[in-house]
Design a protein around this motif. Structure first.
Motif, PDB file in Angstrom:
ATOM      1  N   ASP A 101       0.806  -1.210  -0.062  1.00 32.45           N
ATOM      2  CA  ASP A 101       0.056  -0.082   0.150  1.00 32.45           C
ATOM      3  C   ASP A 101       0.753   1.228   0.092  1.00 32.45           C
ATOM      4  OD1 ASP A 101       1.113   0.004   2.508  1.00 32.45           O
ATOM      5  OD2 ASP A 101      -0.772   0.471   3.519  1.00 32.45           O
ATOM      6  N   VAL A 102       2.237   1.223   0.133  1.00 35.47           N
ATOM      7  CA  VAL A 102       3.036   2.436   0.052  1.00 35.47           C
ATOM      8  C   VAL A 102       2.921   3.299  -1.136  1.00 35.47           C
ATOM      9  CG1 VAL A 102       5.100   1.359  -1.183  1.00 35.47           C
ATOM     10  CG2 VAL A 102       5.289   2.970   0.812  1.00 35.47           C
ATOM     11  N   ASP A 103       3.289   4.462  -0.991  1.00 33.62           N
ATOM     12  CA  ASP A 103       3.404   5.484  -2.237  1.00 33.62           C
ATOM     13  C   ASP A 103       4.595   4.983  -2.990  1.00 33.62           C
ATOM     14  OD1 ASP A 103       4.006   7.550  -3.863  1.00 33.62           O
ATOM     15  OD2 ASP A 103       3.094   9.048  -2.340  1.00 33.62           O
ATOM     16  N   LYS A 147       7.146   7.793  -3.913  1.00 33.99           N
ATOM     17  CA  LYS A 147       8.133   8.384  -2.668  1.00 33.99           C
ATOM     18  C   LYS A 147       8.973   7.463  -2.081  1.00 33.99           C
ATOM     19  CE  LYS A 147       6.978  10.732   1.545  1.00 33.99           C
ATOM     20  NZ  LYS A 147       7.580  10.154   2.557  1.00 33.99           N
ATOM     21  N   ARG A 185       4.450  -4.954  -8.661  1.00 31.57           N
ATOM     22  CA  ARG A 185       4.714  -3.396  -8.952  1.00 31.57           C
ATOM     23  C   ARG A 185       6.291  -3.451  -9.455  1.00 31.57           C
ATOM     24  NH1 ARG A 185       0.730  -0.647  -6.055  1.00 31.57           N
ATOM     25  NH2 ARG A 185       1.547   1.015  -7.254  1.00 31.57           N
ATOM     26  N   HIS A 198      10.904   4.170 -11.057  1.00 32.15           N
ATOM     27  CA  HIS A 198      11.294   5.134 -10.188  1.00 32.15           C
ATOM     28  C   HIS A 198      12.832   4.938  -9.800  1.00 32.15           C
ATOM     29  CE1 HIS A 198       6.985   6.537 -10.008  1.00 32.15           C
ATOM     30  NE2 HIS A 198       6.394   5.278  -9.381  1.00 32.15           N
ATOM     31  N   LYS A 240       1.580   2.299   4.305  1.00 27.62           N
ATOM     32  CA  LYS A 240       0.514   3.495   4.915  1.00 27.62           C
ATOM     33  C   LYS A 240       0.134   2.858   6.144  1.00 27.62           C
ATOM     34  CE  LYS A 240      -0.313   5.718   0.447  1.00 27.62           C
ATOM     35  NZ  LYS A 240      -1.264   6.061  -0.620  1.00 27.62           N
ATOM     36  N   ASN A 279       9.248   4.120   7.572  1.00 26.87           N
ATOM     37  CA  ASN A 279       8.430   5.272   6.927  1.00 26.87           C
ATOM     38  C   ASN A 279       9.918   6.425   6.760  1.00 26.87           C
ATOM     39  OD1 ASN A 279       6.498   4.000   5.829  1.00 26.87           O
ATOM     40  ND2 ASN A 279       5.263   4.572   7.563  1.00 26.87           N
TER      41      ASN A 279
END
Length: 476
Positions: free
Chosen positions: A257-259, A262, A291, A298, A414, A434
């Motif tokens: 669920d992470v961004d 970023k 992903r 990225h 998240k 994080n």
């Protein structure tokens, strides 16, 4: 630097027993820019004897005396900050702004934190009619590395002074000049003679002499696991305490669920910081298999933003690695990643374009790395990131823990309940959630082959203390 060829023993700058000069190399140019002297067993014996004499007084000094001394050291350290930054930048290749802000700044943070701890630490506790006393272990040998030199000097010397220990410091012979300035700082601050001693030298000579000396009560070592094993073996003959902070191969688990934009950018930045020369760098990025393509894009973009160049050049984000030995090791590991079938996403072998001299590494990212590959198992100590895929969070945890090291882990996501749950499962001395701010009060050290003992704040102080129980203290 007037004292570069001397040692600091018993409150004075002295010449080595036998001249043995060594060039100090600027990794940005590959040229020698200074010389130091390598010490011998005779030099170590003189320094240990001075520390042993000094302990008879300093070991019984008051907390107020030690706190006043630390405050004086902090004041002089601040005054010499620019000199320290120049030395670190030149000797190990840290870009000048980074050297002042981070390399020197972290040393000041450690000294300030240990002074804060000392001001309220309880060295005695009554239990019924008994008294529990925490007292200095005695004479300590401190062996520190080249990658974060002032971090490791201050997080050993500061707590040792706070505890009431006397000491002999052997800094890395690759990056020794900041330690010489640090000795000048302690001299100006008024450290009593013999309390702090500095002998430059290599591991097989000076390090070995400290590890085996019968009047050294403890060795605190930071460096490679291979060298740490040798220190422990040498120290075993005299049953001295050994505290070790050794290698690492830290996993950075990105939860589903992470961004990702970023988190990947932060992961690349944290891996590449200090040109990748950090034992707790997050060098293995674990990402959901679904992903993978997004993460690769990225990571490629993040890596290509880094500007590599000489330490004194404007705009340099990554300086060189420290030596030819390190350069060759990193190049060999990059080649191994290609040969073993990892996908090269950014960087690769050789120097960056336009940099024909100096130990410069191309910021490198590999994808499709599997756990058995060398780049997934060996500590690279350069700006090289390995991206591994996982199919479930349990698999990510298993891969993350599948290493002989256990210094640090990183978890990003998240859902904080899920992030905290993963953190509980990681077999490492630190877990960073994080991308938090660095904390001088957090205990630092590792599980497994990453070492034993803990540094920073009261945890580092307690490594230099013995515990004495006095029974019947209040008996009539």
């Amino acid at each position: 630097m007037t004292h570069a060829l001397q040692f600091y023993i018993d409150g004075a700058w002295v010449d080595p027993a036998v001249p043995n000069p060594l060039d100090v190399i600027d990794p940005s140019t590959e040229d020698a820019f200074a010389q130091i002297s390598l010490g011998s067993q005779t030099d170590v014996a003189k320094a240990v004897a001075a520390a042993k004499r000094a302990f008879q007084t300093y070991g019984f000094s008051s907390v107020k005396e030690r706190l006043d001394l630390l405050q004086q050291i902090i004041a002089v350290y601040k005054k010499r900050s620019a000199d320290l930054a120049d030395a670190v930048s030149r000797e190990m290749g840290a870009p000048r702004p980074f050297a002042l802000r981070s390399q020197v700044g972290i040393g000041l943070a450690h000294l300030s934190k240990i002074a804060e701890v000392l001001s309220s630490y309880k060295f005695e506790e009554k239990r019924g009619s008994s008294l529990i006393v925490k007292e200095p272990i005695g004479v300590v040998g401190l062996i520190t590395p080249w990658n974060w030199p002032l971090n490791q000097i201050t997080c050993k010397v500061g707590p040792a002074l706070a505890a009431g220990c006397t000491m002999v410091l052997k800094p890395s012979e690759i990056a020794p000049l900041d330690a010489i300035i640090f000795a000048e700082i302690l001299h100006e601050a008024g450290v009593p003679k013999g309390v702090f001693n500095l002998v430059n030298g290599d591991g097989p000579t000076v390090g070995q002499a400290l590890s085996t000396h019968p009047d050294i009560d403890m060795v605190s070592f930071t460096g490679s696991t291979r060298a740490g094993i040798q220190v422990a073996r040498s120290a075993a003959e005299t049953v001295k305490r050994v505290a070790q902070e050794l290698g690492g191969k830290s996993a950075n688990i990105l939860l589903p669920d992470v961004d990702f934009a970023k988190a990947v950018a932060e992961g690349v930045e944290n891996c590449f910081g200090n040109s990748g020369q950090s034992c707790n760098a997050p060098t293995r990025m674990l990402v959901p298999r679904a992903r993978r393509d997004e993460v690769v894009q990225h990571a490629k973009a993040a890596a290509e933003r880094f500007v590599v160049g000489p330490a004194d050049a404007d705009g340099t984000m990554l300086g060189p690695v420290v030596s030819q030995v390190q350069f060759d090791k990193i190049q060999d590991l990059i080649e191994s990643g290609i040969k073993e079938g990892a996908t090269l996403v950014a960087g690769g072998p050789g120097r960056p374009a336009g940099l024909n001299h100096g130990y410069f590494i191309r910021p490198t990212v590999f994808a499709d790395v599997t756990p058995e590959m060398r780049i997934a198992r060996e500590e690279i100590f350069g700006p090289v990131l390995s991206i591994l895929n996982y199919d479930s969070v349990d698999e990510a945890v298993a891969i993350g823990n599948d290493t002989p090291y256990g210094l640090a882990s990183y978890v990003q996501g998240k859902d904080m309940d899920a992030v905290r749950a993963v953190a509980r499962k990681m077999r490492s001395g630190n877990v960073y959630l994080n991308d938090p701010a660095w904390d001088a009060g957090l205990p630092f050290g590792g599980y497994k082959q990453s070492g034993n003992g803990r540094e920073y704040a009261e945890y580092g102080l307690e490594d230099f203390l013995e515990i004495k129980g006095i029974a019947g203290y209040d008996a009539a």
